[in-house]
Structure formats: structure tokens, C-alpha cells
Design an enzyme around this catalytic site. Structure first.
Site, PDB file in Angstrom:
ATOM      1  N   SER A 285       0.842  -1.203   0.000  1.00 14.73           N
ATOM      2  CA  SER A 285       0.000   0.000   0.000  1.00 14.73           C
ATOM      3  C   SER A 285       0.878   1.255   0.000  1.00 14.73           C
ATOM      4  CB  SER A 285      -0.887   0.009   1.247  1.00 14.73           C
ATOM      5  OG  SER A 285      -0.073   0.199   2.401  1.00 14.73           O
TER       6      SER A 285
ATOM      7  N   ASP B   6      -1.355  -1.758  -3.899  1.00 10.96           N
ATOM      8  CA  ASP B   6      -2.708  -1.802  -3.332  1.00 10.96           C
ATOM      9  C   ASP B   6      -3.225  -0.367  -3.164  1.00 10.96           C
ATOM     10  OD1 ASP B   6      -4.927  -3.007  -2.131  1.00 10.96           O
ATOM     11  OD2 ASP B   6      -4.037  -2.923  -0.118  1.00 10.96           O
ATOM     12  N   HIS B   7      -4.407  -0.098  -3.657  1.00 11.72           N
ATOM     13  CA  HIS B   7      -5.044   1.221  -3.507  1.00 11.72           C
ATOM     14  C   HIS B   7      -4.159   2.384  -3.979  1.00 11.72           C
ATOM     15  CE1 HIS B   7      -8.637  -0.195  -1.449  1.00 11.72           C
ATOM     16  NE2 HIS B   7      -7.863  -0.998  -0.738  1.00 11.72           N
TER      17      HIS B   7
ATOM     18  N   ASP C 256      -7.103   3.322  -7.464  1.00 12.42           N
ATOM     19  CA  ASP C 256      -8.368   3.405  -6.721  1.00 12.42           C
ATOM     20  C   ASP C 256      -8.915   4.826  -6.801  1.00 12.42           C
ATOM     21  OD1 ASP C 256     -10.488   3.372  -5.049  1.00 12.42           O
ATOM     22  OD2 ASP C 256      -9.411   2.660  -3.274  1.00 12.42           O
TER      23      ASP C 256
ATOM     24  N   GLU D  11     -11.469   0.071  -9.418  1.00  6.69           N
ATOM     25  CA  GLU D  11     -12.564  -0.172  -8.456  1.00  6.69           C
ATOM     26  C   GLU D  11     -13.788   0.668  -8.784  1.00  6.69           C
ATOM     27  OE1 GLU D  11     -11.530  -0.473  -4.318  1.00  6.69           O
ATOM     28  OE2 GLU D  11     -13.483   0.204  -3.648  1.00  6.69           O
TER      29      GLU D  11
ATOM     30  N   HIS E 130     -12.942  -2.573   4.950  1.00 10.04           N
ATOM     31  CA  HIS E 130     -11.571  -2.668   5.452  1.00 10.04           C
ATOM     32  C   HIS E 130     -11.511  -2.672   6.978  1.00 10.04           C
ATOM     33  CE1 HIS E 130     -10.691  -1.100   1.318  1.00 10.04           C
ATOM     34  NE2 HIS E 130      -9.830  -2.093   1.399  1.00 10.04           N
ATOM     35  N   GLY E 131     -10.447  -3.269   7.504  1.00  8.60           N
ATOM     36  CA  GLY E 131     -10.181  -3.180   8.930  1.00  8.60           C
ATOM     37  C   GLY E 131     -10.739  -4.337   9.738  1.00  8.60           C
TER      38      GLY E 131
ATOM     39  N   ASN F 148      -8.433  -9.986  -0.974  1.00 11.82           N
ATOM     40  CA  ASN F 148      -7.435  -9.192  -0.239  1.00 11.82           C
ATOM     41  C   ASN F 148      -7.511  -9.421   1.269  1.00 11.82           C
ATOM     42  OD1 ASN F 148      -6.954  -8.057  -2.707  1.00 11.82           O
ATOM     43  ND2 ASN F 148      -7.224  -5.943  -2.040  1.00 11.82           N
TER      44      ASN F 148
ATOM     45  N   SER G 279      -5.826  -7.297   7.456  1.00 12.24           N
ATOM     46  CA  SER G 279      -6.091  -7.232   8.897  1.00 12.24           C
ATOM     47  C   SER G 279      -5.794  -8.553   9.612  1.00 12.24           C
ATOM     48  CB  SER G 279      -7.553  -6.834   9.141  1.00 12.24           C
ATOM     49  OG  SER G 279      -7.776  -5.537   8.646  1.00 12.24           O
TER      50      SER G 279
END
Ligand code: G3H
Ligand code: 13P
Ligand code: ZN
Length: 322
Positions: free
Chosen positions: A50, A83-84, A105, A135, A181-182, A267, A270
Site C-alpha cells: 500500500s 494496493d489502492h 483506486d 474499483e 476494510h479493517g 485481499n 487485517s
């Protein structure tokens, strides 16, 4: 084997009814834990970095760590993915700097702007032999660099996907079907409770996925926010001094179902963090005198390896597909 793009990997995953795990890497122990599991199980693999990881560990260190993993795991194909990617410049820097795949993204931008930015990245990437994930739809969740409030998150509109893919030329598409996410993916009030009082989150929107698949037959779909937040890690963290009340993820049986469909990339970040943190907390509680980082990073790396091996076999179904 040198680093590869995900082109061939996704074609085989689509046809074979399994998905490739895309795991976030930030340091050596994480790279080693993930790649040792994939190597032992002969699983194709995506290692993703990321913007926050590049800021933390430095682009060159991460590329070299991944190159070391490639050398140590000659039996499996490995993709190095951004990523992103937040903008063209970051994507360009990764394309120029050895990545074989990037995500742009621009999902928080209006449709036309998302198309415009994505198309620009695709043109540059394809000229350099690199593939692009884009995305449509926004996920809720909080990470260092990815912050979307749950009220701003929206499911992907299936009626937009054909136009988006044909106008941008992207190679895979991340969609929003209820993952986020998270480690706090669902609020307790969104969940029900099973007979044992355990929170059960609302199901993913497989109807949206199905509609997207009908409109894009054969096209690889990506699921972000796909950690399952294993409760044994949450319990351990809380038991050994942490505070993660109501941490909850996507049930693994739903991810397994997704992996059998057009979803070719899942993906997971976490769960790596939880495995590592739970193990280190437990280690310090049981060995308060330890101060050599190898003493606690070794079991943490092993916990990552065990967790990733479980994902590969029981969730992604990509073992022995290298
Ligand atoms: O989706 C984002 C990943 O979990 C990366 O998180 O931006 O904190 O590195 P990060
Ligand atoms: P998790 O937070 O569910 O692990 O999602 C990671 C992710 O989507 C990385 O892009
Ligand atoms: Zn993500």
C-alpha cells in the site's frame, strides 16, 4: 521464476473455481510468513504493497524483500501489486519501480473521473507490461490511507460495469458487495446473534456479484476487505492486555463461496496484523524478560504462516495450483 503479472493466474482461477490470496506486506517477517506458506502449498500468490507500506518500509526495501522471496520460492508464481494506488504518479512510480500489477483506486471520484484516471493508468501500465486493477463502488473501513465512513460506502452498481471496463481497459475490477476494510467490519447493531451469543454479520450481496458476472462474463473480480477477523486472535489480544471489543470480519464460508465464483483475488491484511499482534502479546505475557526481537518475531512469523496456510487451503482453494 521471475515476478509475473496476474493475467494467467486469474484465467486459471476463474476457470478452476478458486481465488488467489492477495496479502499485504510491510516487513520481512510478514513477507517470509506468507511466502513460506504459499511455497509449501504450491499456491500462486499476490504480495501487495500500500501507499502506507511504501511510506513505512520504503519502496526499494519492499521490492528487494519480494525479490528475495521470489528467489526462495522458485516453485510458485508471485505478483508484486500496488494496493489502492491513489493517483497516476504513485502507479507510475510502482510500474517504473518493478511492480507487475497496480491498482488505481479512484472509486471515491465520480464515474467519469474514475474512468479518466483509470484509463490513463491502464495506458501507461500496458505499455510497460503491467496489469491494472480498478474499483467501482466504495467500501467502508479505516486504514492509514483508506478511510471511508460507512455512510459513504455504496455497493457497486452492476449497470455501470460494462461501460467502465470497456472504456478503461482495466484487467480486473474490485467491487463493493458488503465487505469493508479493517477489523471492525460490522457494527453489532447490523448483526444478529447465534445460539451461542456470537455476532453473525449480514451476508455479502451475492446478488450484486452475480449481476456483475452476467454483464462481464469471464472477467476477474476482486474482493477487498476480506479478512475474517479470526476470533481466536481477537480473544488472545483481549486476554493479553489488548482492547479490541466487537472486532468482527467476513465469515470464511462466504469468502469460500466468493472464491468459487468470478472472484479471482481476495485481499487480506487485517488478519495478518491480528495474527502477529496476538502472538506477540501472548509472547510478552509469558516471557516478560525477553527483549531480543527474534524471540517474539519468530513465533509471530510462524503464526502468519499458519494463518495463510489455512486461508490457502480452506478459504481460497488455491493450494497446488501454482
Ligand atoms: O486496504 C488497505 C490495506 O489494509 C492497507 O492498509 O494503508 O494501513 O497499509 P494500510
Ligand atoms: P482487510 O482489512 O479486510 O484485511 O482488507 C485488506 C484489503 O482490502 C487491502 O486492500
Ligand atoms: Zn483494500
Amino acid at each position: 521464476m521471475a515476478l509475473v503479472t496476474s493475467k494467467e493466474m486469474f484465467r486459471k482461477a476463474y476457470d478452476g473455481g478458486y481465488a488467489i490470496g492477495a496479502f499485504n506486506v510491510n516487513n520481512m517477517e510478514i513477507v517470509q510468513g506468507i511466502t513460506e506458506a504459499a511455497r509449501d502449498l504450491e499456491a500462486p500468490l499476490i504480495l501487495q504493497v500500500s501507499k502506507g507500506a511504501r511510506a513505512y518500509a520504503n519502496h526499494t526495501y519492499l521490492v528487494k524483500l519480494v525479490e528475495a522471496a521470489v528467489a526462495e520460492c522458485p516453485n510458485i508464481p508471485i505478483v508484486l501489486h500496488l494496493d489502492h494506488g491513489p493517483d497516476f504518479e504513485t502507479c507510475k512510480s510502482c510500474i517504473d519501480g518493478g511492480f507487475t500489477s497496480v491498482m488505481i483506486d479512484a472509486s471515491s471520484k465520480p464515474f467519469a473521473e474514475n474512468v479518466e484516471i483509470t484509463k490513463k493508468v491502464v495506458e501507461y501500465a500496458h505499455d510497460h507490461g503491467v496489469v491494472v486493477e480498478a474499483e467501482l463502488g466504495t467500501l467502508a473501513g479505516i486504514e492509514d490511507e483508506v478511510k471511508v465512513a460507512s455512510h459513504e460506502a455504496s455497493y457497486t452498481h452492476p449497470e455501470e460495469v460494462e461501460e467502465f471496463v470497456s472504456k478503461t481497459g482495466c484487467d480486473s475490477l474490485a467491487i463493493a458487495i458488503g465487505t469493508s476494510h479493517g477489523a471492525y467490519k460490522f457494527k453489532p447493531e447490523q448483526c444478529t446473534r447465534n445460539a451461542d451469543g456470537i455476532l453473525v454479520p449480514p451476508p455479502l450481496r451475492f446478488d450484486v456479484l452475480e449481476e456483475v458476472t452476467k454483464r462481464l462474463p469471464g472477467f476477474p473480480i476482486v474482493l477487498h476487505g476480506s479478512s475474517s477477523v479470526p476470533q481466536e486472535f481477537v480473544k488472545k489480544i483481549n486476554e493479553y492486555g489488548g482492547q479490541m471489543p466487537n472486532a468482527i470480519g467476513v465469515p470464511e464460508d462466504q469468502l469460500r463461496q466468493a472464491a468459487r465464483s468470478a472472484v479471482c483475488k481476495i485481499n487480506i491484511d487485517s488478519d495478518l496484523r491480528l495474527a502477529m499482534t496476538a502472538t506477540i502479546r501472548e509472547h510478552f505475557a509469558n516471557h516478560p524478560g525477553d527483549f531480543d526481537p527474534r524471540q517474539y518475531l519468530k513465533p509471530a512469523r510462524q503464526a502468519i504462516k499458519d494463518m495463510v496456510a489455512h486461508k490457502i487451503v480452506d478459504v481460497l482453494g488455491c493450494d497446488h495450483k501454482a
